[in-house]
Each structure stands twice: as structure tokens, then as C-alpha cells.
Design a protein around this motif. Structure first.
Motif, PDB file in Angstrom:
ATOM      1  N   ALA A  16       0.514  -1.130  -0.319  1.00 10.93           N
ATOM      2  CA  ALA A  16      -0.028   0.218  -0.118  1.00 10.93           C
ATOM      3  C   ALA A  16       0.789   1.315   0.036  1.00 10.93           C
ATOM      4  O   ALA A  16       0.842   2.063  -1.061  1.00 10.93           O
ATOM      5  N   GLU A  17       2.122   1.204   1.027  1.00 11.42           N
ATOM      6  CA  GLU A  17       2.556   2.566   0.941  1.00 11.42           C
ATOM      7  C   GLU A  17       3.219   2.225  -0.490  1.00 11.42           C
ATOM      8  O   GLU A  17       3.180   3.942  -0.623  1.00 11.42           O
ATOM      9  N   GLN A  18       4.082   1.593  -1.604  1.00 14.52           N
ATOM     10  CA  GLN A  18       4.826   1.663  -2.450  1.00 14.52           C
ATOM     11  C   GLN A  18       3.384   2.597  -3.555  1.00 14.52           C
ATOM     12  O   GLN A  18       3.880   3.224  -3.973  1.00 14.52           O
ATOM     13  N   LEU A  19       2.084   1.550  -3.439  1.00 17.01           N
ATOM     14  CA  LEU A  19       1.262   2.571  -4.475  1.00 17.01           C
ATOM     15  C   LEU A  19       1.232   3.455  -4.493  1.00 17.01           C
ATOM     16  O   LEU A  19       1.062   4.262  -5.331  1.00 17.01           O
ATOM     17  N   VAL A  20       1.144   4.180  -2.569  1.00 15.17           N
ATOM     18  CA  VAL A  20       0.754   6.112  -2.724  1.00 15.17           C
ATOM     19  C   VAL A  20       2.291   6.873  -2.667  1.00 15.17           C
ATOM     20  O   VAL A  20       1.898   7.160  -3.516  1.00 15.17           O
ATOM     21  N   LYS A  21       3.619   6.158  -2.808  1.00 16.61           N
ATOM     22  CA  LYS A  21       4.618   6.966  -3.145  1.00 16.61           C
ATOM     23  C   LYS A  21       4.317   6.766  -4.597  1.00 16.61           C
ATOM     24  O   LYS A  21       5.218   7.407  -5.338  1.00 16.61           O
ATOM     25  N   ASP A  22       4.097   5.535  -5.760  1.00 16.20           N
ATOM     26  CA  ASP A  22       4.196   6.224  -6.833  1.00 16.20           C
ATOM     27  C   ASP A  22       3.097   6.637  -7.056  1.00 16.20           C
ATOM     28  O   ASP A  22       3.334   7.764  -8.463  1.00 16.20           O
ATOM     29  N   PHE A  23       2.098   7.304  -6.584  1.00 17.07           N
ATOM     30  CA  PHE A  23       0.419   7.852  -7.438  1.00 17.07           C
ATOM     31  C   PHE A  23       1.673   9.032  -7.038  1.00 17.07           C
ATOM     32  O   PHE A  23       1.500  10.092  -8.041  1.00 17.07           O
ATOM     33  N   LEU A  24       1.915   9.498  -5.839  1.00 12.75           N
ATOM     34  CA  LEU A  24       2.943  10.792  -5.202  1.00 12.75           C
ATOM     35  C   LEU A  24       3.650  11.084  -7.116  1.00 12.75           C
ATOM     36  O   LEU A  24       3.903  12.164  -6.900  1.00 12.75           O
ATOM     37  N   THR A  25       4.178   9.984  -6.568  1.00 13.46           N
ATOM     38  CA  THR A  25       5.511  10.262  -7.677  1.00 13.46           C
ATOM     39  C   THR A  25       5.305  10.717  -9.120  1.00 13.46           C
ATOM     40  O   THR A  25       5.391  11.716  -9.623  1.00 13.46           O
ATOM     41  N   ASN A  26       4.568  10.308  -9.372  1.00  8.24           N
ATOM     42  CA  ASN A  26       3.282  10.250 -10.919  1.00  8.24           C
ATOM     43  C   ASN A  26       2.866  11.220 -11.391  1.00  8.24           C
ATOM     44  O   ASN A  26       2.496  12.266 -12.366  1.00  8.24           O
ATOM     45  N   ARG A  27       2.217  12.714  -9.650  1.00  9.71           N
ATOM     46  CA  ARG A  27       2.393  13.792  -9.658  1.00  9.71           C
ATOM     47  C   ARG A  27       2.973  15.348  -9.184  1.00  9.71           C
ATOM     48  O   ARG A  27       2.582  15.822  -9.738  1.00  9.71           O
ATOM     49  N   GLY A  28       4.746  14.413  -9.558  1.00 11.09           N
ATOM     50  CA  GLY A  28       5.565  15.695  -9.717  1.00 11.09           C
ATOM     51  C   GLY A  28       5.818  15.699  -8.125  1.00 11.09           C
ATOM     52  O   GLY A  28       6.636  16.643  -7.898  1.00 11.09           O
TER      53      GLY A  28
END
Length: 168
Positions: A16-28
Motif C-alpha cells: 500500500a505504501e508503494q502504491l501511494v509513493k508511486d501515486f505521488l511521484t507520478n504527480r510530480g
């Protein structure tokens, strides 16, 4: 030694943490993982996210029942029973000590992120007191009784404290 259940839940939490990290990274956002840093672990912070000169502290929680219940549950207290004395010690849950700005609940059932503006929620705690319901349950992960503060998703949305993001 941790139980198999704890190990499984910890693995799911890390996913779940990795999913959120990817989400944030993909948004800059530039995302710093501080989940293993002792200070941030004790303050219940997983990530520090930077964007456009702003910094936010993020905590991630996995909630497999959120889509069904449409309630957000915040950990209020732990009831830890000493095996030798039988005495029960009451410890505050993350609702009281977390230093995060945003609490992001990952809901795999509906493939959504429920982003709670936790800092603002805490500021409005007195106004929301009547909205919170408290429920006790046994946590198999932590092997203890807990009490949770529960508030409906619709209340948090109406107060501008929650944003729901559907993942693709």
C-alpha cells in the motif's frame, strides 16, 4: 517472533505504501521514504513529500473494509494486557500522536485512495466530536483490544477533509 498474520499484514501495508509513493511521484512530488526512520516511525509518518516549495508528511494505512463500510476508522487506544500481572495498560493510538499532515487510506476493494487532511481534522476535532463513534475490537495483527474513532466518509467529504482518488 511475529505471527504469520502480522507478517502478511505488514507485507500488504508495504505494498500500500508503494502504491501511494508511486501515486505521488507520478504527480510530480519528490517523495522521501522515512517509514524506517526511528523518529518518523514514532510520529507515525511514512513519507515526506515535496512539491512547489511545500512539504507534507504522509502516513499510509491499508483498509480492506473501507469501500464496504464507507467509514474511516482512526486508532484511538490500545488495551495492552500484561500476562504476568493481568493489569491492562491503555496506550494512545496514532490518532493522538501522529504528526502527519495527510493520512492516506488505501482501499484495494474499490481501488481508491482516501486522502484525509489529518492536520485539519485534528484542528476541527471539537466540532467533529458528535460525528465520531467509538468501537472496540480485537486486533489480530497487534494481538490486543483496540478502540477506534469512526467517522463516515460523507461527513469528512462534506467538511472538506477528504478527497477520494480512483486509481486506474
Amino acid at each position: 517472533m511475529h505471527s504469520d498474520y502480522f507478517v502478511l499484514k505488514n507485507r500488504e501495508g508495504k505494498q500500500a505504501e508503494q502504491l501511494v509513493k508511486d501515486f505521488l511521484t507520478n504527480r510530480g512530488y519528490a517523495v522521501q521514504d522515512v517509514s524506517e526512520d526511528c523518529d518518523n516511525y514514532q510520529n507515525d509518518v511514512d513519507f515526506i513529500a515535496h512539491k512547489d516549495g511545500r512539504t507534507s508528511k504522509i502516513e499510509v494505512k491499508l483498509d480492506t473494509r473501507l469501500a464496504k463500510t464507507q467509514n474511516i476508522a482512526f486508532e484511538d487506544v490500545f488495551y495492552l494486557k500484561d500476562k504476568e500481572t493481568g493489569q491492562t495498560e491503555i496506550k494512545p493510538g496514532y490518532y493522538h500522536y501522529s504528526q502527519c499532515d495527510f493520512l492516506i487510506f488505501v482501499s484495494p476493494t474499490d481501488n481508491c485512495l482516501y486522502i484525509v487532511h489529518f492536520a485539519k481534522l485534528k484542528e476541527q476535532e471539537e466540532l467533529l466530536k458528535s460525528e465520531f463513534k467509538t468501537r472496540k475490537f480485537y486486533s489480530y495483527t497487534d494481538k490486543c483490544q483496540k478502540a477506534m474513532r469512526i467517522i463516515p466518509v460523507e461527513v469528512l467529504e462534506a467538511k472538506g477533509l477528504l478527497r477520494i482518488v480512483k486509481l486506474s
